[in-house]
Every structure is written in structure tokens, then in C-alpha cells.
Design a protein around this motif. Sequence first.
Motif, PDB file in Angstrom:
ATOM      1  N   PRO A 109     -10.138 -41.746  -3.155  1.00 45.49           N
ATOM      2  CA  PRO A 109     -10.820 -42.634  -3.854  1.00 45.49           C
ATOM      3  C   PRO A 109     -10.261 -41.215  -5.066  1.00 45.49           C
ATOM      4  N   MET A 110      -9.625 -42.135  -6.678  1.00 46.53           N
ATOM      5  CA  MET A 110      -9.319 -40.865  -6.781  1.00 46.53           C
ATOM      6  C   MET A 110      -8.723 -42.236  -7.875  1.00 46.53           C
ATOM      7  N   THR A 111      -8.913 -41.042 -10.077  1.00 46.34           N
ATOM      8  CA  THR A 111      -8.508 -41.525 -10.432  1.00 46.34           C
ATOM      9  C   THR A 111      -7.687 -41.042 -11.088  1.00 46.34           C
ATOM     10  N   THR A 112      -7.300 -41.526 -12.711  1.00 42.86           N
ATOM     11  CA  THR A 112      -6.984 -40.347 -13.723  1.00 42.86           C
ATOM     12  C   THR A 112      -6.909 -39.629 -14.770  1.00 42.86           C
ATOM     13  N   GLN A 113      -8.942 -38.871 -14.173  1.00 46.02           N
ATOM     14  CA  GLN A 113      -9.627 -38.655 -14.164  1.00 46.02           C
ATOM     15  C   GLN A 113      -9.037 -36.977 -13.648  1.00 46.02           C
ATOM     16  N   ASP A 114      -9.160 -37.333 -12.025  1.00 44.09           N
ATOM     17  CA  ASP A 114      -9.326 -36.733 -11.659  1.00 44.09           C
ATOM     18  C   ASP A 114      -7.486 -35.804 -11.151  1.00 44.09           C
ATOM     19  N   ILE A 115      -6.415 -36.095 -12.340  1.00 47.47           N
ATOM     20  CA  ILE A 115      -5.057 -35.343 -12.501  1.00 47.47           C
ATOM     21  C   ILE A 115      -5.178 -34.306 -13.834  1.00 47.47           C
ATOM     22  N   LYS A 116      -4.935 -32.637 -13.636  1.00 47.77           N
ATOM     23  CA  LYS A 116      -4.742 -32.437 -15.045  1.00 47.77           C
ATOM     24  C   LYS A 116      -2.782 -32.108 -15.436  1.00 47.77           C
ATOM     25  N   MET A 117      -2.590 -32.625 -16.690  1.00 42.05           N
ATOM     26  CA  MET A 117      -1.174 -32.917 -16.620  1.00 42.05           C
ATOM     27  C   MET A 117      -1.298 -30.933 -17.251  1.00 42.05           C
ATOM     28  N   ASN A 118       0.482 -31.039 -17.602  1.00 47.21           N
ATOM     29  CA  ASN A 118       0.956 -30.500 -18.090  1.00 47.21           C
ATOM     30  C   ASN A 118       0.013 -28.672 -17.921  1.00 47.21           C
ATOM     31  N   GLN A 119       0.144 -28.844 -16.377  1.00 44.97           N
ATOM     32  CA  GLN A 119      -0.946 -27.365 -16.218  1.00 44.97           C
ATOM     33  C   GLN A 119      -0.167 -25.575 -16.866  1.00 44.97           C
ATOM     34  N   THR A 120      -0.118 -24.688 -16.586  1.00 44.14           N
ATOM     35  CA  THR A 120       0.718 -23.629 -16.882  1.00 44.14           C
ATOM     36  C   THR A 120      -0.187 -22.344 -16.302  1.00 44.14           C
ATOM     37  N   LEU A 121      -0.126 -22.330 -14.843  1.00 43.62           N
ATOM     38  CA  LEU A 121      -0.274 -21.707 -13.526  1.00 43.62           C
ATOM     39  C   LEU A 121       0.520 -19.940 -12.850  1.00 43.62           C
ATOM     40  N   ALA A 122       0.258 -18.836 -12.782  1.00 41.37           N
ATOM     41  CA  ALA A 122       0.968 -18.035 -12.694  1.00 41.37           C
ATOM     42  C   ALA A 122       1.525 -17.529 -11.279  1.00 41.37           C
ATOM     43  N   SER A 123       0.538 -18.630 -10.625  1.00 38.55           N
ATOM     44  CA  SER A 123       0.274 -18.564  -8.333  1.00 38.55           C
ATOM     45  C   SER A 123       0.651 -19.521  -8.021  1.00 38.55           C
ATOM     46  N   LYS A 124       0.663 -19.097  -6.933  1.00 29.54           N
ATOM     47  CA  LYS A 124       0.136 -20.105  -6.055  1.00 29.54           C
ATOM     48  C   LYS A 124      -1.480 -19.831  -5.635  1.00 29.54           C
ATOM     49  N   GLN A 125      -1.827 -18.921  -5.295  1.00 27.53           N
ATOM     50  CA  GLN A 125      -3.206 -18.814  -5.546  1.00 27.53           C
ATOM     51  C   GLN A 125      -3.782 -18.890  -6.430  1.00 27.53           C
ATOM     52  N   ALA A 126      -3.281 -19.079  -7.612  1.00 29.08           N
ATOM     53  CA  ALA A 126      -4.478 -18.801  -9.298  1.00 29.08           C
ATOM     54  C   ALA A 126      -4.252 -21.487  -9.226  1.00 29.08           C
ATOM     55  N   ALA A 127      -3.298 -21.920  -8.785  1.00 28.04           N
ATOM     56  CA  ALA A 127      -3.508 -22.851  -8.651  1.00 28.04           C
ATOM     57  C   ALA A 127      -4.479 -23.391  -7.239  1.00 28.04           C
ATOM     58  N   ILE A 128      -4.670 -22.514  -6.246  1.00 29.50           N
ATOM     59  CA  ILE A 128      -5.825 -22.956  -5.187  1.00 29.50           C
ATOM     60  C   ILE A 128      -7.424 -22.575  -5.271  1.00 29.50           C
ATOM     61  N   VAL A 129      -7.680 -21.620  -6.436  1.00 23.34           N
ATOM     62  CA  VAL A 129      -8.811 -21.311  -7.134  1.00 23.34           C
ATOM     63  C   VAL A 129      -8.710 -22.129  -8.020  1.00 23.34           C
ATOM     64  N   ALA A 130      -8.032 -22.471  -8.836  1.00 24.96           N
ATOM     65  CA  ALA A 130      -8.286 -23.484  -9.847  1.00 24.96           C
ATOM     66  C   ALA A 130      -8.706 -25.160  -8.923  1.00 24.96           C
ATOM     67  N   LEU A 131      -8.097 -24.769  -8.626  1.00 28.35           N
ATOM     68  CA  LEU A 131      -9.160 -26.410  -7.791  1.00 28.35           C
ATOM     69  C   LEU A 131      -9.865 -26.682  -7.022  1.00 28.35           C
ATOM     70  N   SER A 132      -9.876 -25.654  -5.885  1.00 22.16           N
ATOM     71  CA  SER A 132     -11.544 -25.067  -5.452  1.00 22.16           C
ATOM     72  C   SER A 132     -12.057 -25.150  -6.800  1.00 22.16           C
ATOM     73  N   ARG A 133     -12.465 -24.289  -7.555  1.00 20.74           N
ATOM     74  CA  ARG A 133     -13.163 -24.626  -8.052  1.00 20.74           C
ATOM     75  C   ARG A 133     -13.430 -25.714  -9.308  1.00 20.74           C
ATOM     76  N   TRP A 134     -12.872 -26.743  -9.473  1.00 21.00           N
ATOM     77  CA  TRP A 134     -12.986 -27.910 -10.057  1.00 21.00           C
ATOM     78  C   TRP A 134     -13.585 -28.631  -8.776  1.00 21.00           C
ATOM     79  N   LEU A 135     -13.307 -28.800  -7.908  1.00 19.25           N
ATOM     80  CA  LEU A 135     -13.621 -29.510  -6.561  1.00 19.25           C
ATOM     81  C   LEU A 135     -15.250 -29.229  -6.079  1.00 19.25           C
ATOM     82  N   GLU A 136     -15.643 -27.836  -6.541  1.00 20.31           N
ATOM     83  CA  GLU A 136     -16.601 -27.163  -6.686  1.00 20.31           C
ATOM     84  C   GLU A 136     -18.078 -27.923  -7.673  1.00 20.31           C
ATOM     85  N   GLN A 137     -17.386 -27.957  -8.713  1.00 19.58           N
ATOM     86  CA  GLN A 137     -17.498 -28.251  -9.971  1.00 19.58           C
ATOM     87  C   GLN A 137     -18.302 -29.901  -9.941  1.00 19.58           C
TER      88      GLN A 137
END
Length: 941
Positions: free
Chosen positions: A3-31
Motif C-alpha cells: 500500500p503506497m501513495t505519492t505521499q509516501d515519496i519524498k522527492m529531491n532529497q539531499t543526504l550525506a550517507s547510506k546510514q543517514a538515509a536509513i535513519v531518515a526512513l526508519s524515523r519516518w516509518l516510526e512517525q
Amino acid sequence: MFPMTTQDIKMNQTLASKQAAIVALSRWLEQDGYVKAGYEAGMLEREAQAATYLGQGIAIPHGTRECRHLVQKTGIKALHVPEGIDWDDGEKAYLILGIAASSGEHLALLRQLARVLSRDDLAETVRKAQHGEDIFNLLHEYPVSPLLAWHSDAIYIQQPAATMDELLHAAARRLQASAQELEQLQNNILHLGQGWWLSESVTTDIPRAAVLTTTGFEYRGQPVRALLALKARGRDHKKLLVQLADWLVTGKAAELTTLNNAQALQQALSRGPRPSGEPTSNQCLVTVRNHQGLHARPGALLVQAAKAFDADILVRNLDGDGHDVNAKSLMKLISLGVRPGHRLLFTATGPDSGAALARLQAVINEGLGELVAPLVPIAAASHPEPVGLLKGASASPGIAIGPLYVEAPVHFDYADVACDAVAEQRRFEQALQLADCHLADAAARAQGQAQEILGMHRELLKDPGLTENVLQRVRQGVSAPAAWWAAIDSAATRQASSDNSTLAERAADIRDIGRQVMAILCNTALPDTPEAPYIWVAEDIGPSDIVNMDTAKVLGLVTAGGGVSSHSAILARALDIPALVAMGGKVMALKTGTCAILNGDTGTLHVDPGEAVLSRALEVQLRERELAWQAWEQRMQPAITTDGYRLEVGANLGDAGQAAEAMAGGAEGVGLLRTEFAFMGHSQLPAIQQQIEEYQHVFSALGGRPLVARTLDAGGDKPLSYWLRPKEDNPFLGVRGIRLCMQQPELLETQLRALLAAAGDQPLRIMFPMVADWSEWRFGKEMFDRIQADIQAPDVQLGMMVEVPSAALNARQFAREADFFSIGTNDLTQYTLAADRGNGELAALSDGLHPAVLRLIAMTVEAAHAEGKWVGVCGELGADPQALPVLLGLGIDEVSVSPKRIPLVKARVRELSLAKCKQLAGRALEASCAGAVRILAGEKQ
């Protein structure tokens, strides 16, 4: 698709590293409520185990199997990073999909992505995407034009033609091709093989395809039996070529031209080639037995195995769409949709094809790094009985049959803020005192490891860092329960994120303490258990729950979370209660009262079994009880093989209180006394007299039988609270065992004096743990020699544990001085195979019957016997019914097991012939893997 909508997609992000991306996604899922706190650590752990980069600029980080109980609902979040993130081996990820899935839902997504990844320009398309809708559309199956499929009205059988030009003109008429398109068809002719030819043109009009078979002629010296003619646009024709290629690579394309009607040819092309009869000499057929099929991780292991060979290897899912794909492509493998019980047909060509097929068959049979399920015929699987077979990690062996009791999580009702900080502080301190009283009462009733664990819980309650954290929040206006739970949750989450899985599993202890204090603060009663016997199912069962439970009523334990090295699992094994852990959140949806079969040997929970299944399980359980009773009746008889070889069977003890019980259970001595019990229960280093008294309790129960005492093995997962050490990245490869004593020699000197003084004239065997180097052995031996010269105990031997490969490899040198060796197979296995024994995902690999481990055992025995010294085994392998004949055949003189297993081990030895065991051991040393050894050991000895 998830189940997914366009609200589940963040465009044109700037992230420094793989770890930063994983942390951002996990916190978004938790939120957004998809996961609970702690899932972030699971995602990072999963990435540390194996990169989640799929290809074409897409990565799919997700949690480990152990953290699935934290998933509250299935979902996916996507980050679009046009600048890209370095993900794995120089690959850049432009689209990162964070997945929350509690079981196998993400497999559908992987199959979907496998189709998407066939697009040659996918990475660039993802990178240049401007809107969420662009990404959303890409994540759905890339459609093949319906006009370019195998339709029978586009297939023409036995088209009259004597030359290629005549055949091409006939094809152009069928395709409604223009003169320019006909010219392209004539200029773009390719021989595909086996009489099949391809001719294609490019069009901006409606794409079309035609297949023409003919009576046969030659063109460019090759036979012409069929022509695939395409008027293509873009990549719409790719699927047709792939389907035809399936027939070509199996050498069966010529068969298609013998079909005598268009409909039969259309169906054959759509279906793909099917095997006829048994696999040929360059093929092998194998059934997938790991519990989730070929998702990313086991698929990657299979690809790695295939890439080790030069042979060209194709694989077909006979229970899927029937098409061959390249076995060296992870995406192609995933696209097959292989589930447990599906049959894979491998075809290999090349100089090492035979070896390749044998290796692929072996790695699949071994489970590809996952637990192996019993083989189920696919016909039976397609018509399942109304039962549910759930898979988890086995924490304690045995079979339990009975109704489930599913414990609902306790809801604590409390205010977040309070107006009287002084009153809240007093309330909190009183709750701590009452909880400590409860733990003290429980510890007084407990014995052994349970007593140690509860003592550790009492220390946690008094932890100044934890209490100060709470009081600081209270002073800021937070209520006592809110402050306590916030501190507990934070501490447990940090513990769960430990790089060491065994230490991470200790988070359950913190939450266990947290619930007990919360129950007092909120005046909330913990759930009442049923009066009748039951199988207990819970999100997690704390050690205090197990200590306080009525063992006469609890038939078995099942937890959604936890791990095989958690304190709860340790206690379950000590109490001989069958237990499964890491089952996932699905078990919490089961209904209380439902009949189930818990099999702690296979790691399965059979819910609501049919009469036939239940009857068979009851028969097995009854037979096991009869054998256990017979073994108990004969427990005092020695363990002598049918041809007269006697094996000494001792007990593994974790405290002094178990000694009398072990002797009553048939133990011929203590083969391993874990002396940590004398150190763990104190707030400071125990004095020599305290230690002497502890050890004398054991000697008094032995009645002159030998005692093998392991000196202090602290460090790793057993730190001493009064001897603080810096944090180690990998404590199991750090300062522990003899290394710790070399840094604090007073620890070892005090202990050696206490042991020798307590022994008197009784037989004492002392051994040093974790000896890896000659200097470590010499340190311990020189100290022992000096102290023994003072005390002069009459019956003492000095030996060492063999737990690391270097000790086994250098056993000849050690054997010149050591009086004996005791092989710790648990640690020897994990260090030899680089597989954490507490990691449930590596359970299939972490097997002490692996030939590499057996060779080290054989080297140790050979070196010891050459010097007239004896060798024991004190790891769990000694109680394994399949391992016992192998160990006997390797020449082991003694085994030491948990007290409850002693009668069964002795009974097993009496069934065996040493001569046959030696033959088995010889074959085991030549085997390729642990699975092969277990097959050999399963044969009647």
C-alpha cells in the motif's frame, strides 16, 4: 505491491550517507505508525549483514528477521536522491525504499522490482524524475504492450516459402508493414539457432509481431524452420524474445516447429519449455527448503555459489512460470517468485558444470543461510490442510502439545505530567523498593542461573544512571511512570542496537524490569494465567516471568521477539521447557485456547493441527517420554558402548546448588563448573574465604567424584559490574577469559588459591578459558605452579579449554604441558565459522558438526592422546544425539552436558558401537558440510 501513495515519496532529497538515509526512513516509518522504536537498529543491522542495493540506482533497506515484531503494519517509504548516495562497492542509489514488513510481504515488491530493473535506462530515469507520480509509476510493473504478446491470430503454421525473401514478404503482409519497414525487415535478419530466425523493423505506428513456421529451406547455410518478425516500438518486444530464448537455451526450440496448429504453438510459447522425465546429465532438480524461499539474502547466497564456477548456469522454477533465467543474476532469481517447496531445475554447460550443479544442490539443501523446513510434496502444498505451520528459532528442545494462552500486552494508564515533583519522587523510590523486594523473594526461591539473572535485575534497579535519568525528568514536571518508562525505553533501545546480538538480546531484561516497576506505579495487575496447562505466547517473556511461573502448568513458551541467547531462552533450557523465539508479530494474532504443537527441535509451531497430525505428534511425544523414563531408570549405569568402550558423562553446572541434583541424575562428576557464579552475585570482588565456601558446597555434593572447574570467564556477555572496562566494538574478540585475568592477575590468584584450598584431598581439575596463545597458557600455568607449591593439593590436574581454532591447531605444543583438554564446541564453532551463535539467522551455519570444526576436534584428540592426556567436550554438541556417535568416533574420552540431559546421553552411548562410530567419524571428516554429516549420522550406527 505494498500500500503506497505519492505521499509516501519524498522527492529531491539531499543526504550525506547510506546510514543517514536509513535513519531518515526508519524515523519516518516510526512517525507514521508503521514500526515501533528500535526498528532503526534492525535496519542498520540488516545493512551490516548484507547490502540492500538491488541495481539500477535502487536500494531497499529493511529490518532483520529478529526485529519484525516491531512492525505494526506493512508499509513503504521512498526517498528520491538525484545526486545519489554511495551504497555498495561504488554503486550509487538514487531511490531508497524503506520497507516495514512483518513476514514475507516484501517478496512481492522484490519480484515487482525485478521486472522494473529490466529497463536499461532505469537508473537515469529515476535520477531525472521530477514528481512523486513519476516514481510511483516506475514502481509498478512496466507493461508489455498487449499487441506484442503471443496471440494465435498472429501465428501462421507452414507458411509456403522456398526462400528467405519469400518468407519476409509473407511476414510483411502479416505485419501490415510499409515498404520502408519491409526494407528494414530484409536488412535486419538474425539467426537465433535451431532453425529459428529473427527479423525486425522499427515503427512509430502500432507495434505488431508475427511467427511463421515453414516447410524448411536453407539460408546462409543454416536451416530455416520458423521466423519471428517484429514491427517494434521501444522495448515492447523484449518479453517475446525472452520467452523464445527460454526454448532456445534448453535446446527445445526446434520442437516448436513440429506443432501443427497456431493455438498449440501460442500456448507453448507463453508457457515456456517443460522438462520431460528426469533431469539430463547436465541438469539437477532440487526442492527449496528454506523457510521463505528465494528472497534477497538467500538469493544472493545462491548467486555467489553460482558465480564461483565458469559454467553457464540457468535455473527454472517448475512451480512458477516455467522460464529459464541466469542463475548468476540476483534480479532474475527473485523474479522467479520461488517459495518454500518449489522445485528448481538447474541446467549447466561448461567445463565445471558437474561441480557447479553439485554445489548449488548442496547450498539449497543446507537452507541458504536459513532454517530448513521438512520437505513437503508440492501437490500436498497446493491443497493444504486447515492448519498453520509457523516458523521461528528454537530456544529449547522438546515437544509441547496443548492449548495456547496468548498474553495480551499490558496497557499502563498514567498521566504524562505531575504538579508535585517531591511526591512523584517519593512514589518512584517506593516503587523501586517494592520491586526489589519482589525480586529478592523470587531470587530466594530460585536456583542457579535464575538466581544470577534475578541478582542482575536487582542491580539494574539500583543503577544510578537509570534512576538519575528518571529523577531529572520528574524534577522537570514529568510524572513518575512517564519518566520511568521513557528512561527504560531509551535504555532498552540502546541495548537492542548493540552490534553484538547476544548483548542486544539483553534488552528484554531491561524491559522486564521496566514492566514490573510500571505495574507498581500504575497499580496495574499483570495478567492472570489459565488454571489448565498451556503453551504461553507473548511478545516477550521476561526472565522474572519464567522464574515466577508455575512450571507444572506451562507446557511451552513462544515469543514474537527475543533470541536464542536471551536470558529467557537460557532459563527455558535450564527448566527443560520447549521454547521458540523470534516468531514475529503474527503469533500475537493467534487465539487463546487454540490447540497447537510446539516442536522445539524443528523450530515450528503447528496451530490447529488436524487429527492425523495431532495423533502423530502425540505418538512421538509419548515415545520420547518412554525413552526418557527408561534412560532415567538406568541413569546410574555407566555409558558403555556395545563393544565395551566407556565414555565418562559429567555435568555442566552454573552454580553450587545444582551439584547434588546432577549427581542424583547420574553424573559421574562435574565436567564444567562455570565459576562465574562466585563473582557475579557480589558488588565487589569476593574474598578468598567466600570463594572457598562456595566451592566446598560443590565438593561436598560430589562424594569424591572429580570436579572440572573453569576459571573466571568474564568479559564478552558476562561483564563484572565492579570491574568496569572500556566499551569494545566486538567483546567476543576482546578482553575476556584468561586475557582479563592477565590484566587483573589478582582475580586469578585469589581464585586458584580458593579452589585448591576447597579441594582438600578430592580430585580437582582446573582449566583456563579462551586460551589462544602460548603466552596465555604459560601465564596461567606459572601462577598455578607457584600456588600449588604452597598448598600442595594431592589430586589436581591443570588443563585448558579449546575454544578457538589457534588452540586446536597448536594442540601438540599445548599437550606437552597440559594434563587435559576440554573442548568448548559452542565457541569453537562460532570462531571457526565466523558465525555468532546467538544470531538466529545463522543457526543453519553455526553447527558444531561442520567438518571444519570436526577436523579441529580430531587434531586436538590426536595431539592429546599422543601425550597420554584425555579430552572432554563440554559444549552443547555433547548432548546432541546425532553428534554423539561422531564424537565417540573421533576419540573423545568424556562429555559434559546439562544435568537433565545426562540420562539420555548415557542411554544413547549404550546403543552405539565404537567401531561403527569410528567409521562414521572418518566419513564425517570428508563431508562437505554439516548437513551432510547429519545425514550420515542419521543412518543407523
